[in-house]
Design a protein around this motif. Structure first.
Motif, mmCIF file in Angstrom:
data_model
loop_
_atom_site.group_PDB
_atom_site.id
_atom_site.type_symbol
_atom_site.label_atom_id
_atom_site.label_comp_id
_atom_site.label_asym_id
_atom_site.label_seq_id
_atom_site.Cartn_x
_atom_site.Cartn_y
_atom_site.Cartn_z
ATOM 1 N N GLU A 100 -22.689 -31.751 -40.821
ATOM 2 C CA GLU A 100 -22.812 -32.592 -39.641
ATOM 3 C C GLU A 100 -21.734 -33.668 -39.702
ATOM 4 O O GLU A 100 -21.455 -34.224 -40.775
ATOM 5 N N ALA A 101 -21.087 -33.935 -38.573
ATOM 6 C CA ALA A 101 -20.068 -34.986 -38.534
ATOM 7 C C ALA A 101 -20.669 -36.291 -39.039
ATOM 8 O O ALA A 101 -21.807 -36.642 -38.689
ATOM 9 N N ILE A 102 -19.914 -37.030 -39.849
ATOM 10 C CA ILE A 102 -20.495 -38.208 -40.500
ATOM 11 C C ILE A 102 -20.826 -39.308 -39.504
ATOM 12 O O ILE A 102 -21.645 -40.180 -39.800
ATOM 13 N N ASP A 103 -20.212 -39.278 -38.312
ATOM 14 C CA ASP A 103 -20.445 -40.342 -37.348
ATOM 15 C C ASP A 103 -20.977 -39.819 -36.008
ATOM 16 O O ASP A 103 -20.891 -40.509 -34.992
ATOM 17 N N ALA A 104 -21.565 -38.607 -36.024
ATOM 18 C CA ALA A 104 -22.093 -38.050 -34.770
ATOM 19 C C ALA A 104 -23.253 -37.103 -35.081
ATOM 20 O O ALA A 104 -23.045 -35.896 -35.254
ATOM 21 N N PRO A 105 -24.478 -37.609 -35.158
ATOM 22 C CA PRO A 105 -25.625 -36.744 -35.409
ATOM 23 C C PRO A 105 -25.733 -35.639 -34.357
ATOM 24 O O PRO A 105 -25.497 -35.870 -33.167
ATOM 25 N N GLY A 106 -26.049 -34.432 -34.816
ATOM 26 C CA GLY A 106 -26.194 -33.313 -33.901
ATOM 27 C C GLY A 106 -24.915 -32.565 -33.616
ATOM 28 O O GLY A 106 -24.914 -31.556 -32.905
ATOM 29 N N VAL A 107 -23.800 -33.056 -34.175
ATOM 30 C CA VAL A 107 -22.507 -32.377 -34.011
ATOM 31 C C VAL A 107 -22.093 -31.833 -35.381
ATOM 32 O O VAL A 107 -22.005 -32.594 -36.363
ATOM 33 N N TYR A 108 -21.851 -30.545 -35.445
ATOM 34 C CA TYR A 108 -21.492 -29.868 -36.687
ATOM 35 C C TYR A 108 -20.073 -29.311 -36.574
ATOM 36 O O TYR A 108 -19.634 -28.923 -35.494
ATOM 37 N N ALA A 109 -19.373 -29.260 -37.699
ATOM 38 C CA ALA A 109 -18.025 -28.687 -37.722
ATOM 39 C C ALA A 109 -17.898 -27.810 -38.962
ATOM 40 O O ALA A 109 -18.435 -28.129 -40.029
ATOM 41 N N LEU A 110 -17.177 -26.710 -38.815
ATOM 42 C CA LEU A 110 -16.976 -25.793 -39.932
ATOM 43 C C LEU A 110 -15.683 -25.021 -39.756
ATOM 44 O O LEU A 110 -15.069 -25.034 -38.692
ATOM 45 N N GLY A 111 -15.274 -24.367 -40.840
ATOM 46 C CA GLY A 111 -14.040 -23.589 -40.788
ATOM 47 C C GLY A 111 -12.807 -24.464 -40.793
ATOM 48 O O GLY A 111 -12.760 -25.526 -41.419
ATOM 49 N N ASP A 112 -11.791 -24.036 -40.048
ATOM 50 C CA ASP A 112 -10.489 -24.716 -40.046
ATOM 51 C C ASP A 112 -10.555 -26.152 -39.565
ATOM 52 O O ASP A 112 -9.689 -26.964 -39.919
ATOM 53 N N VAL A 113 -11.548 -26.495 -38.735
ATOM 54 C CA VAL A 113 -11.565 -27.840 -38.141
ATOM 55 C C VAL A 113 -12.330 -28.852 -38.985
ATOM 56 O O VAL A 113 -12.394 -30.022 -38.624
ATOM 57 N N ALA A 114 -12.892 -28.428 -40.124
ATOM 58 C CA ALA A 114 -13.750 -29.317 -40.904
ATOM 59 C C ALA A 114 -13.103 -29.748 -42.207
ATOM 60 O O ALA A 114 -12.524 -28.939 -42.939
ATOM 61 N N ASP A 115 -13.204 -31.036 -42.502
ATOM 62 C CA ASP A 115 -12.853 -31.593 -43.808
ATOM 63 C C ASP A 115 -14.175 -31.735 -44.552
ATOM 64 O O ASP A 115 -14.961 -32.657 -44.279
ATOM 65 N N CYS A 116 -14.420 -30.808 -45.482
ATOM 66 C CA CYS A 116 -15.754 -30.703 -46.082
ATOM 67 C C CYS A 116 -15.712 -30.793 -47.602
ATOM 68 O O CYS A 116 -14.938 -30.073 -48.252
ATOM 69 N N ARG A 117 -16.540 -31.675 -48.124
ATOM 70 C CA ARG A 117 -16.879 -31.664 -49.547
ATOM 71 C C ARG A 117 -18.317 -31.183 -49.652
ATOM 72 O O ARG A 117 -19.197 -31.692 -48.956
#
Length: 404
Positions: free
Chosen positions: A276-293
């Motif tokens: 889930e985006a750290i500053d937008a509850p209910g919005v998720y990002a994955l794949g190429d568009v996500a900076d994920c740890r």
């Protein structure tokens, strides 16, 4: 009065988006199920790791790029073919190129990326990227025309020494045979920098066996219709070239880059381990568009393998959040932090040669080629497509023999 169904909007139909939609469609919803809408500007899903085989006629379009209509048949997922033109996060609305306006309660950002073609003068005009079906068709046609020409040698430059560059160089070099002069250009001092040593060694031997010339620590300065300008240790050479393939970099979709979310320097959306985006509850990002740890704090790469695994977590977390909000028996099901499991790495190095490492196994040659195909068959998006493709692969040797 029955509650209005929750609206789940998934933008992008690649590995992250499509597999999230399929995961959501298979979960046991209680009460009113949500409306799941998948948006992509193309009508077909692309199994990108097998795109190389399309260029060399090893596989057909229907095998690696089945239509969304086929894959989503029998599910509750609605598909819309359109470009995403804008996202209004305050109003929870998505604008599409066909004039449609979608509203959402949960939003999944999976639009993927594009290959930046502005990294040197002339690239946009004279090079071919390799990320889409259209790119593969373009390359295939260019190769056909070059082979039909009177040129004694066909000179090809592949820019980028990562996975795509190495695999593409091997495929093109094998396809052209003695007539080809393939050059692989890498800006750093190493090919396949993030690969296991075994895969690097096997790949380098395959490139050598196929006669591919490797230029390390070499930058592309300029392209024209028939030349490429290269600089190595402050010395610049201008070489003749018939075809340039550009495999360097990934650029985040501009719609995602413009969102009022926290981004990294590459314009990827910074997400929590739950995706889930750290500053937008209910919005998720994955794949190429996500900076994920992930849950263990490791930075995860933007690969198909990662996007496939992330899709399971995004699907579960949306399901758990909606179910909890409805006060169902699932209310105690927690949001799960993503844990990346590196299952290995596979590269195709020609029509019957590959390399594979993972889970304690190291393979190369024909056995790795077969294992790679079977692994990808298993990851095809639906069981019915797996069966169709698997049967076609099994019967192809017999059909080829009868055709002789």
């Amino acid at each position: 009065m029955a509650d209005a169904p929750q609206q789940i909007c998934i933008l992008g139909g690649g590995f992250g988006g499509l597999y999230t939609a399929l995961r959501l469609s298979h979960l046991p919803w209680e009460g009113t199920p949500p409306t799941i809408t998948l948006v992509d500007h193309r009508d077909r899903f692309l199994f990108l790791p097998l795109l190389y085989e399309l260029v060399t006629d090893e596989l057909q379009t229907w095998e690696i790029a089945p239509p969304y209509a086929e894959l989503l048949a029998g599910t509750a997922v609605q598909f819309r073919q359109a470009e995403v033109t804008a996202i209004d996060m305050e109003q929870h609305r998505v604008s599409l190129s066909d004039g449609t306006m979608l509203t959402y309660d949960r939003l999944v950002l999976a639009l993927g990326g594009t290959t930046p073609m502005d990294m040197a003068p002339g690239v946009a005009d004279h090079a071919i990227a390799f990320r889409t079906l259209e790119d593969a068709y373009h390359l295939k046609e260019r190769l056909r025309l070059l082979e039909a020409s009177s040129a004694e040698k066909i000179r090809v430059a592949v820019v980028g020494g990562g996975y795509s560059g190495v695999e593409l160089a091997c495929k093109v070099a094998e396809h052209l045979g003695d007539r080809g002069r393939v050059r692989l250009i890498e800006r750093t001092d190493m090919l396949l920098r993030t690969s296991p040593e075994y895969n690097r060694e096997v790949s380098q031997k395959a490139l050598s066996d196929l006669g591919v010339w490797v230029d390390l620590e070499t930058a592309v300065d300029n392209l024209t219709a028939d030349t490429i300008s290269l600089t190595f240790r402050e010395q610049t050479d201008i070489l003749p070239v018939d075809l340039v393939l550009w495999t360097v970099g990934t650029k985040v979709n501009s719609v995602i880059a413009d969102l009022p979310l926290k981004h990294n320097e590459r314009q990827q959306v910074v997400v929590q381990p739950t995706l889930e985006a750290i500053d937008a509850p209910g919005v998720y990002a994955l794949g190429d568009v996500a900076d994920c740890r992930d849950a263990d704090g490791q930075q995860v790469p933007t690969t198909a393998q990662v996007a496939l695994q992330q899709a399971d977590f995004v699907g579960w977390n949306i399901w758990a959040a909606i179910s909890a909000g409805e006060g169902s028996s699932a209310k105690n099901r927690p949001q799960l932090p993503f844990r990346y499991q590196h299952l290995g790495e596979m590269l195709t190095l020609g029509t019957s040669r590959a390399t594979l490492t993972g889970l304690g196994v190291q393979l190369d040659g024909e056995l790795a080629h077969v294992a790679r195909r079977l692994a990808y068959l298993y990851r095809m998006p639906t069981f019915s497509h797996q069966v169709r493709v698997g049967l076609n692969w099994m019967t192809k040797p017999l059909r080829d023999a009868l055709a002789k």
